[in-house]
Design a protein around this motif. Structure first.
Motif, PDB file in Angstrom:
ATOM      1  N   ARG A 187       0.836  -1.207   0.000  1.00 58.70           N
ATOM      2  CA  ARG A 187       0.000   0.000   0.000  1.00 58.70           C
ATOM      3  C   ARG A 187       0.867   1.252   0.000  1.00 58.70           C
ATOM      4  O   ARG A 187       0.630   2.199  -0.764  1.00 58.70           O
ATOM      5  N   LEU A 188       1.897   1.268   0.845  1.00 55.00           N
ATOM      6  CA  LEU A 188       2.766   2.439   0.937  1.00 55.00           C
ATOM      7  C   LEU A 188       3.574   2.626  -0.346  1.00 55.00           C
ATOM      8  O   LEU A 188       3.806   3.757  -0.787  1.00 55.00           O
ATOM      9  N   THR A 189       4.011   1.537  -0.946  1.00 56.43           N
ATOM     10  CA  THR A 189       4.790   1.640  -2.178  1.00 56.43           C
ATOM     11  C   THR A 189       3.914   2.117  -3.331  1.00 56.43           C
ATOM     12  O   THR A 189       4.377   2.877  -4.200  1.00 56.43           O
ATOM     13  N   ARG A 190       2.662   1.701  -3.357  1.00 56.58           N
ATOM     14  CA  ARG A 190       1.733   2.253  -4.356  1.00 56.58           C
ATOM     15  C   ARG A 190       1.614   3.765  -4.169  1.00 56.58           C
ATOM     16  O   ARG A 190       1.587   4.528  -5.139  1.00 56.58           O
ATOM     17  N   GLN A 191       1.522   4.167  -2.919  1.00 54.53           N
ATOM     18  CA  GLN A 191       1.402   5.593  -2.603  1.00 54.53           C
ATOM     19  C   GLN A 191       2.638   6.347  -3.083  1.00 54.53           C
ATOM     20  O   GLN A 191       2.533   7.435  -3.681  1.00 54.53           O
ATOM     21  N   ALA A 194       2.701   6.698  -6.834  1.00 54.31           N
ATOM     22  CA  ALA A 194       1.788   7.736  -7.323  1.00 54.31           C
ATOM     23  C   ALA A 194       2.386   9.128  -7.150  1.00 54.31           C
ATOM     24  O   ALA A 194       2.002  10.072  -7.852  1.00 54.31           O
ATOM     25  N   ALA A 195       3.338   9.252  -6.209  1.00 54.65           N
ATOM     26  CA  ALA A 195       3.904  10.566  -5.911  1.00 54.65           C
ATOM     27  C   ALA A 195       5.192  10.849  -6.681  1.00 54.65           C
ATOM     28  O   ALA A 195       5.560  12.007  -6.863  1.00 54.65           O
ATOM     29  N   ILE A 196       5.873   9.800  -7.137  1.00 52.62           N
ATOM     30  CA  ILE A 196       7.163  10.010  -7.797  1.00 52.62           C
ATOM     31  C   ILE A 196       7.298   9.043  -8.970  1.00 52.62           C
ATOM     32  O   ILE A 196       7.017   7.854  -8.843  1.00 52.62           O
ATOM     33  N   PRO A 199      11.737   4.607 -12.031  1.00 52.29           N
ATOM     34  CA  PRO A 199      11.660   3.193 -12.423  1.00 52.29           C
ATOM     35  C   PRO A 199      11.956   2.215 -11.290  1.00 52.29           C
ATOM     36  O   PRO A 199      11.413   1.109 -11.266  1.00 52.29           O
ATOM     37  N   GLU A 200      12.802   2.599 -10.330  1.00 49.86           N
ATOM     38  CA  GLU A 200      13.084   1.689  -9.232  1.00 49.86           C
ATOM     39  C   GLU A 200      11.922   1.609  -8.238  1.00 49.86           C
ATOM     40  O   GLU A 200      11.736   0.585  -7.585  1.00 49.86           O
ATOM     41  N   VAL A 201      11.144   2.689  -8.109  1.00 49.31           N
ATOM     42  CA  VAL A 201       9.929   2.615  -7.301  1.00 49.31           C
ATOM     43  C   VAL A 201       8.970   1.610  -7.935  1.00 49.31           C
ATOM     44  O   VAL A 201       8.398   0.746  -7.258  1.00 49.31           O
ATOM     45  N   ALA A 202       8.823   1.709  -9.254  1.00 49.47           N
ATOM     46  CA  ALA A 202       7.986   0.751  -9.974  1.00 49.47           C
ATOM     47  C   ALA A 202       8.552  -0.661  -9.851  1.00 49.47           C
ATOM     48  O   ALA A 202       7.803  -1.636  -9.692  1.00 49.47           O
ATOM     49  N   GLY A 203       9.867  -0.775  -9.912  1.00 51.87           N
ATOM     50  CA  GLY A 203      10.504  -2.082  -9.778  1.00 51.87           C
ATOM     51  C   GLY A 203      10.224  -2.721  -8.431  1.00 51.87           C
ATOM     52  O   GLY A 203       9.953  -3.921  -8.341  1.00 51.87           O
TER      53      GLY A 203
END
Length: 381
Positions: A187-191, A194-196, A199-203
């Motif tokens: 949940r937090l990583t989805r958040q 959405a804010a930034i 590609p590593e966040v998506a990864g």
């Protein structure tokens, strides 16, 4: 009461209080008080604008707590009027809160606890239960962390890599107490995603989804561990796998490879195999080569040795293992597995027993002990 809504609103409410002049520690306490009050009041009298309501109550709690302070006049002059319903500011400070909670001066355990409380909106009791420590211990840990970050400018640039490491630590805690930390980390990583746009966040989000998709198959009804090769793949969450693969493909297309993307690619190859025998181990080795190049991690090298053993045979895997430090976590268990694959059951049984003594938790101890017993039953007496 919508707990997810409360937790999703708490970061922006906290950010607004900090921007109004509240120090982080006092603001976070006020937000927690407001969340508790919402749980008490909202079921009977739900607000039209939940965010504005939380801001109003949290700011009043902050002012009440600081009126006796020498800086009372300065703080009250900043904003002494509660916002009217529906007038909640649109600014979202969630991203800055992530960076603040993952401050490099904090220990990993403190950064995780502060992230769960300030960004995740969990109570100290919930976090303590999840980490199986006394509530007083967790309260002290969070209090020290808040004091540390209170001296940091709120608009100071943060390090995305540090934030991602903290979120991955949360995810790896899995499930304990009444808080599902793996689901909370997703949940937090989805958040964060959405804010930034990173590609590593998506990864990382893809990696979490792909790992979490196998959760139902990881344990038997009696609670014992089920190795990946023996899992019932019909229990895997195909929707989460499809989402994870889609997110990963979009990240990889940007040609900015990072270690979370490489790990997600390995997880995707496992998820893509209809059976364990159809796993594309050659391609998995290639992705481990990329991961080792990116991180030079001993754990990545250890996992690569397993993949080499599957792709090129157990002796090739043992040769890759010889170059590593035998004190690495799971080294002995990997050596046992590769020796079993090579037909040396006596050595494998001995190593499984050794690995059981080194295992970090009871399910692993039980699993490795069963492996040793299984092989010993086939050895000549």
């Amino acid at each position: 009461m919508d707990d997810v809504l409360l937790r999703s609103l708490s970061p922006s409410v906290l950010g607004i209080l900090v921007r109004r002049g509240a120090d982080f520690a006092a603001a976070e306490d006020a937000v927690q008080d407001a969340l508790v009050e919402a749980v008490r009041v909202w079921p009977a009298d739900p607000p039209q604008d939940p965010k504005a309501w939380l801001i109003t109550v949290a700011w009043r709690r902050f002012l009440d707590a600081t009126r006796s302070d020498a800086a009372r006049r300065r703080r009250e002059d900043l904003v002494d009027e509660a916002p009217a319903p529906g007038s909640a500011p649109s600014v979202d400070d969630t991203l800055q809160l992530y960076f603040l909670c993952a401050h490099p001066t904090l220990t990993p355990s403190s950064a995780v606890a502060l992230t769960l409380r300030a960004v995740g909106g969990l109570t100290t009791r919930q976090i303590a239960q999840a980490y199986l420590v006394p509530e007083a211990t967790m309260a002290q840990r969070i209090s020290r962390a808040k004091r540390t970050v209170s001296t940091v400018r709120f608009d100071q640039p943060g390090d995305v890599a540090t934030v991602l490491r903290v979120l991955y630590l949360v995810f790896n805690e899995g499930y304990s107490g009444d808080v599902d930390l793996a689901a909370e980390a997703i949940r937090l990583t989805r958040q964060l995603a959405a804010a930034i746009d990173h590609p590593e966040v998506a990864g990382l989000l893809a990696l979490m989804l792909l790992h979490h998709a196998r959760r139902a198959a990881r344990t038997a009804p009696d609670g014992s561990l089920v190795p990946l090769a023996e899992q019932d793949r019909g229990l895997w969450d195909t929707q989460s796998i499809a989402e994870g693969v889609e997110i990963l493909q979009a990240a990889l297309a940007r040609d900015q490879l990072g270690d979370f993307q490489a790990q997600a690619a390995i997880a995707a190859l496992h998820a893509d195999a209809p059976t364990a025998e159809e796993t594309d181990w050659v391609q998995i080795v290639e992705w481990y080569d990329e991961l080792v190049r990116l991180t030079d991690s001993p754990i990545a090298r250890l996992n690569r040795a397993v993949a080499v053993g599957e792709a090129d045979g157990p002796r090739a895997g043992l040769a890759a293992l010889e170059a590593l430090d035998d004190s690495l976590p799971r080294y002995t268990a990997v050596a046992a597995y590769l020796h079993e694959r090579d037909g040396d059951l006596e050595t494998a049984a001995r190593l499984y027993a050794e690995a059981a003594h080194k295992a970090p938790n009871l399910p692993e101890v039980a699993h490795l002990t069963r492996q040793a017993a299984r092989l010993n039953a086939h050895l000549p007496t």
